[in-house]
Write an enzyme that holds these catalytic residues in place. Structure first.
Site: not given
Length: 251
Positions: A144, A157
């Protein structure tokens, strides 16, 4: 074996209900892929995903797989590779977590890290080793852009993806010359169930667009791809912002 155009004929998706994973499987089935293994926890959702791909003409098998049980990964993936060569392993599992809640609950934060990093490290190593033994294949890992620089809004995250991203870059170097192609995928905000209800970030994308980028990356044998591609320049600029200025951004 991959065909003359580099398209995989067999695919293993770790995270068999992942929307990006399934979008990628559908796209590849539309090309040359005929054998698909969907690995995940047994559930009606996993069975439904398998059936949806069978309707497209693929032979689909579900496999029991739990990211949180690394001790079982070698056996689970070993059963798949025992069926024959696998051209592509797609690591597509992960959790977003809830930043505000997880900051107050260390065990919840650890859960995010265990799924996104330690579980992924285990699965990636097992998958890469199996591909190396057979002498060919691609390992594609969903990372990501959140891993590029930890942001106040989602640093739990983001840090888990930063660790995974660094691991995959090293793994790609370790596999160089072995016949194993390792590709890291860095999407921005993707419209999926995981992000439902969240405010979309600029340059957001879809599961189908990520799948298209993965297919192109396979053909080019890329080691890192950004989705959309313009995020490469954007994140490079953000990564080099002075920290006092970065803190002031609404990120």
């Amino acid at each position: 074996m991959k065909d003359a155009f580099g398209a995989p004929q067999s695919l293993l998706v770790l995270g068999g209900t992942s929307e990006i994973g399934l979008a990628t499987a559908r796209r590849l089935i539309g090309r040359r892929t005929r054998t698909v293994f969907l690995a995940g926890r047994p559930s009606p959702q996993l069975d439904a995903a398998a059936q949806s791909l069978r309707r497209l003409g693929a032979t689909v098998t579900t496999v029991d797989f739990d990211a949180l049980d690394p001790a079982s990964h070698e056996v689970a993936l070993g059963k798949v590779f025992a069926e024959g060569d696998i051209d592509m392993v797609l690591l597509a599992f992960g959790v977003l977590g809830d930043q505000a809640r997880d900051e107050q609950d260390p065990l919840a934060a650890v859960h995010v890290a265990q799924v996104n990093y330690t579980g992924a490290v285990s699965a990636a190593l097992v998958g890469a080793t199996a591909l190396q033994v057979q002498g060919h294949g691609s390992l594609v890992v969903l990372s990501s852009v959140a891993g590029e620089r930890a942001r106040r809004a989602n640093f739990i995250y983001g840090s888990s993806k930063a660790g995974l991203d660094a691991f995959c870059q090293g793994l790609a170097d370790a596999m160089h010359g072995s016949g194993v192609h390792v590709m890291t995928v860095r999407p921005g905000f993707v419209h999926t169930r995981m992000t439902e209800g969240l405010e979309p970030a600029p340059l957001s994308t879809t599961a189908d667009e990520v799948a298209a980028a993965i297919e192109l990356g396979l053909r080019r044998r890329s080691t890192t791809i950004w989705v959309p591609g313009t995020l490469r320049a954007v994140m490079s600029a953000i990564r080099h912002l002075p920290r006092p200025l970065f803190r002031r951004l609404p990120l």
